[in-house]
Design an enzyme around this catalytic site. Structure first.
Site, PDB file in Angstrom:
ATOM      1  N   CYS A 146       0.797  -1.241   0.000  1.00  0.00           N
ATOM      2  CA  CYS A 146       0.000   0.000   0.000  1.00  0.00           C
ATOM      3  C   CYS A 146       0.825   1.284   0.000  1.00  0.00           C
ATOM      4  CB  CYS A 146      -0.990   0.047   1.166  1.00  0.00           C
ATOM      5  SG  CYS A 146      -2.242  -1.226   1.117  1.00  0.00           S
ATOM      6  N   ASP A 147       2.149   1.205  -0.005  1.00  0.00           N
ATOM      7  CA  ASP A 147       2.958   2.427  -0.042  1.00  0.00           C
ATOM      8  C   ASP A 147       4.303   2.164  -0.718  1.00  0.00           C
ATOM      9  OD1 ASP A 147       3.294   5.152   0.356  1.00  0.00           O
ATOM     10  OD2 ASP A 147       4.077   4.930   2.392  1.00  0.00           O
ATOM     11  N   VAL A 148       4.254   1.512  -1.881  1.00  0.00           N
ATOM     12  CA  VAL A 148       5.475   1.251  -2.635  1.00  0.00           C
ATOM     13  C   VAL A 148       5.947   2.573  -3.223  1.00  0.00           C
ATOM     14  CG1 VAL A 148       6.486   0.022  -4.599  1.00  0.00           C
ATOM     15  CG2 VAL A 148       4.727  -1.090  -3.194  1.00  0.00           C
TER      16      VAL A 148
END
Length: 194
Positions: A97-99
């Site tokens: 969810c936060d690459v």
């Protein structure tokens, strides 16, 4: 990590600890210890001599080696292997969810390690997952995730693509300074498509 006494602090700490113990792969940042004090909760990771991809791209000093194409390829493949492991081999699956370039860390050999699982989601293989609160970083969030809240591997794949654009161009995914150059494309994706 947030303090135990702040809203959600203990829950967030336990969630991250659970994900770190589920996911073990050569391209995931491995937890080597924790330190808990009355005011802090610290996760201890191995020292990453080359920092994050973002810091290396943005703070390139004269004494640092340049990121040539073979190193960039190695970083791209290593981070892809880490994400693939999260999506295909964990049970439950983990959606990061936060690459982004700031969450890909590099050791002294420029091996890539995916880290920072603070906003990640655990997803059962059989379930579709819709969430009410979208997490992530501006410029890396998939449009469909913003519009319908559906959490799947696709949001990580989109963000990985944006991270690849950052790796190739050296540009930030979201950069307000582009406005000062009379360029209205503050998003790297829009800037790259023109």
């Amino acid at each position: 990590m947030k303090s135990k006494n702040t809203t959600g602090g203990e829950r967030q700490f336990l969630k991250v600890m659970k994900m770190i113990t589920i996911a073990e792969h050569q391209n995931l940042l491995k937890l080597i210890g924790i330190c808990i004090t009355p005011t802090e909760r610290l996760l201890v990771y191995p020292y990453m001599a080359n920092g994050s991809v973002a810091s290396l791209l943005r703070n390139q000093g004269p004494s640092q080696p340049l990121l040539d194409c073979p190193i960039r390829r190695q970083i791209a493949l290593g981070s892809a292997k880490g994400l693939s492991y999260l999506h295909e081999h964990c049970n439950p699956r983990i959606i990061h969810c936060d690459v982004k370039a700031a969450n890909i860390f590099l050791d002294d050999n420029f091996e890539a390690f995916v880290g920072d699982f603070a906003v990640s989601k655990l997803i059962n293989y059989k379930d579709s997952h819709i969430i009410s609160t979208v997490h992530g970083t501006i410029g890396h969030i998939a449009p469909e995730y913003l519009s319908n809240g559906r959490c799947s591997e696709k949001i990580d794949v989109y963000a990985y693509g944006i991270m690849l654009l950052e790796l190739i161009t050296g540009q930030k995914a979201f950069d307000l300074s582009r406005l000062s150059n009379e360029d209205d494309n503050v998003m790297l994706l829009d800037w790259g498509l023109r």
